[in-house]
Design a protein around this motif. Structure first.
Motif, PDB file in Angstrom:
ATOM      1  N   UNK A  26     -73.880  -0.597  43.704  1.00 14.78           N
ATOM      2  CA  UNK A  26     -73.023   0.576  43.533  1.00 14.78           C
ATOM      3  C   UNK A  26     -73.887   1.818  43.462  1.00 14.78           C
ATOM      4  N   UNK A  27     -73.323   2.923  43.853  1.00 11.27           N
ATOM      5  CA  UNK A  27     -74.025   4.197  43.753  1.00 11.27           C
ATOM      6  C   UNK A  27     -73.532   5.032  42.583  1.00 11.27           C
ATOM      7  N   UNK A  28     -72.660   4.485  41.774  1.00  8.08           N
ATOM      8  CA  UNK A  28     -72.117   5.234  40.650  1.00  8.08           C
ATOM      9  C   UNK A  28     -73.191   5.424  39.589  1.00  8.08           C
ATOM     10  N   UNK A  29     -73.269   6.622  39.055  1.00  7.20           N
ATOM     11  CA  UNK A  29     -74.239   6.922  38.015  1.00  7.20           C
ATOM     12  C   UNK A  29     -74.395   8.421  37.887  1.00  7.20           C
ATOM     13  N   UNK A  30     -75.023   8.876  36.805  1.00  7.55           N
ATOM     14  CA  UNK A  30     -75.156  10.316  36.614  1.00  7.55           C
ATOM     15  C   UNK A  30     -76.108  10.967  37.620  1.00  7.55           C
ATOM     16  N   UNK A  31     -77.103  10.228  38.074  1.00 10.74           N
ATOM     17  CA  UNK A  31     -78.072  10.790  39.016  1.00 10.74           C
ATOM     18  C   UNK A  31     -78.074   9.934  40.282  1.00 10.74           C
ATOM     19  N   UNK A  32     -77.040  10.053  41.082  1.00  8.41           N
ATOM     20  CA  UNK A  32     -76.923   9.196  42.250  1.00  8.41           C
ATOM     21  C   UNK A  32     -77.476   9.841  43.515  1.00  8.41           C
ATOM     22  N   UNK A  33     -78.105  10.971  43.441  1.00  7.51           N
ATOM     23  CA  UNK A  33     -78.751  11.583  44.594  1.00  7.51           C
ATOM     24  C   UNK A  33     -77.870  12.546  45.359  1.00  7.51           C
ATOM     25  N   UNK A  34     -76.697  12.883  44.858  1.00 11.94           N
ATOM     26  CA  UNK A  34     -75.806  13.795  45.579  1.00 11.94           C
ATOM     27  C   UNK A  34     -76.133  15.261  45.312  1.00 11.94           C
ATOM     28  N   UNK A  35     -76.869  15.533  44.283  1.00 13.28           N
ATOM     29  CA  UNK A  35     -77.168  16.919  43.951  1.00 13.28           C
ATOM     30  C   UNK A  35     -78.677  17.087  43.781  1.00 13.28           C
ATOM     31  N   UNK A  36     -79.081  18.285  43.418  1.00 10.31           N
ATOM     32  CA  UNK A  36     -80.499  18.592  43.278  1.00 10.31           C
ATOM     33  C   UNK A  36     -81.150  17.801  42.146  1.00 10.31           C
ATOM     34  N   UNK A  37     -80.414  17.577  41.059  1.00  8.71           N
ATOM     35  CA  UNK A  37     -80.976  16.820  39.932  1.00  8.71           C
ATOM     36  C   UNK A  37     -81.294  15.392  40.351  1.00  8.71           C
ATOM     37  N   UNK A  38     -80.442  14.794  41.174  1.00  7.44           N
ATOM     38  CA  UNK A  38     -80.700  13.435  41.647  1.00  7.44           C
ATOM     39  C   UNK A  38     -81.927  13.354  42.528  1.00  7.44           C
ATOM     40  N   UNK A  39     -82.110  14.364  43.387  1.00  2.06           N
ATOM     41  CA  UNK A  39     -83.281  14.387  44.262  1.00  2.06           C
ATOM     42  C   UNK A  39     -84.558  14.574  43.441  1.00  2.06           C
ATOM     43  N   UNK A  40     -84.514  15.485  42.450  1.00  2.00           N
ATOM     44  CA  UNK A  40     -85.684  15.698  41.606  1.00  2.00           C
ATOM     45  C   UNK A  40     -86.011  14.468  40.767  1.00  2.00           C
ATOM     46  N   UNK A  41     -84.971  13.803  40.275  1.00  2.00           N
ATOM     47  CA  UNK A  41     -85.181  12.572  39.507  1.00  2.00           C
ATOM     48  C   UNK A  41     -85.811  11.500  40.402  1.00  2.00           C
ATOM     49  N   UNK A  42     -85.363  11.400  41.624  1.00  2.00           N
ATOM     50  CA  UNK A  42     -85.927  10.426  42.553  1.00  2.00           C
ATOM     51  C   UNK A  42     -87.387  10.706  42.862  1.00  2.00           C
ATOM     52  N   UNK A  43     -87.733  11.988  43.070  1.00  2.83           N
ATOM     53  CA  UNK A  43     -89.127  12.353  43.316  1.00  2.83           C
ATOM     54  C   UNK A  43     -90.007  12.054  42.110  1.00  2.83           C
ATOM     55  N   UNK A  44     -89.511  12.376  40.928  1.00  4.00           N
ATOM     56  CA  UNK A  44     -90.275  12.098  39.711  1.00  4.00           C
ATOM     57  C   UNK A  44     -90.478  10.596  39.529  1.00  4.00           C
ATOM     58  N   UNK A  45     -89.471   9.814  39.852  1.00  4.06           N
ATOM     59  CA  UNK A  45     -89.596   8.357  39.733  1.00  4.06           C
ATOM     60  C   UNK A  45     -90.639   7.831  40.719  1.00  4.06           C
ATOM     61  N   UNK A  46     -90.646   8.362  41.956  1.00  6.49           N
ATOM     62  CA  UNK A  46     -91.636   7.923  42.946  1.00  6.49           C
ATOM     63  C   UNK A  46     -93.046   8.317  42.542  1.00  6.49           C
ATOM     64  N   UNK A  47     -93.208   9.492  41.990  1.00  8.42           N
ATOM     65  CA  UNK A  47     -94.535   9.917  41.529  1.00  8.42           C
ATOM     66  C   UNK A  47     -95.004   9.017  40.390  1.00  8.42           C
ATOM     67  N   UNK A  48     -94.104   8.691  39.486  1.00  8.72           N
ATOM     68  CA  UNK A  48     -94.459   7.801  38.379  1.00  8.72           C
ATOM     69  C   UNK A  48     -94.852   6.427  38.900  1.00  8.72           C
ATOM     70  N   UNK A  49     -94.132   5.927  39.880  1.00 15.65           N
ATOM     71  CA  UNK A  49     -94.442   4.607  40.423  1.00 15.65           C
ATOM     72  C   UNK A  49     -95.771   4.626  41.170  1.00 15.65           C
ATOM     73  N   UNK A  50     -95.995   5.664  41.957  1.00 18.48           N
ATOM     74  CA  UNK A  50     -97.201   5.714  42.790  1.00 18.48           C
ATOM     75  C   UNK A  50     -98.466   6.079  42.019  1.00 18.48           C
TER      76      UNK A  50
END
Length: 133
Positions: A26-50
């Motif tokens: 499912x894509x339901x969630x507060x930060x599902x990537x539809x807005x700027x906050x979701x994109x920033x959260x995704x980038x921060x998660x990738x930086x943390x992983x890498x």
């Protein structure tokens, strides 16, 4: 032939059914990537992983190396001791040369296993097949 495996058990294949994956994706969630906050959260998660995850692995490896190497050696000695004490059986694999059928026999004693192989082969040679699992 004598079938020797490094690990005395065989791991089970774990397969996820496609229906289970479809039902729980499912894509339901507060930060599902539809807005700027979701994109920033995704980038921060990738930086943390890498960046942070490899650093954490290196730090833990250096900190635990003095513990894990002796532990690994002790586990190896225990598995070998259990094998020769008869707690883990020796597997004798008898292959019919005409039909290709395999028959499996298990023996607690290495001497009985080798004696059985020599009886089947009608000579003094014992073939051994090594495998990890």
């Amino acid at each position: 032939m004598l079938d020797v495996r490094a690990l005395p058990w065989r791991p089970r294949a774990r397969v996820m059914k496609p229906d289970t994956l479809r039902e729980h994706a499912t894509l339901a969630g507060p930060l599902d990537g539809d807005d700027l906050a979701g994109i920033l959260f995704g980038l921060a998660a990738w930086i943390a992983v890498l960046v942070l995850a490899p650093l954490l692995v290196v730090v833990l490896a250096v900190a635990l190396f003095s513990v894990e190497l002796p532990l690994l050696l002790a586990l190896a000695v225990l598995v070998v001791a259990a094998r020769f004490l008869g707690l883990i059986p020796w597997t004798v694999l008898i292959v019919d040369r005409i039909t290709g059928e395999e028959m499996v026999e298990r023996y607690r004693s290495i001497l009985r296993a080798v004696r059985r192989i020599r009886d089947v082969n009608h000579d003094r040679s014992v073939k051994v097949r090594w495998a990890w699992v």
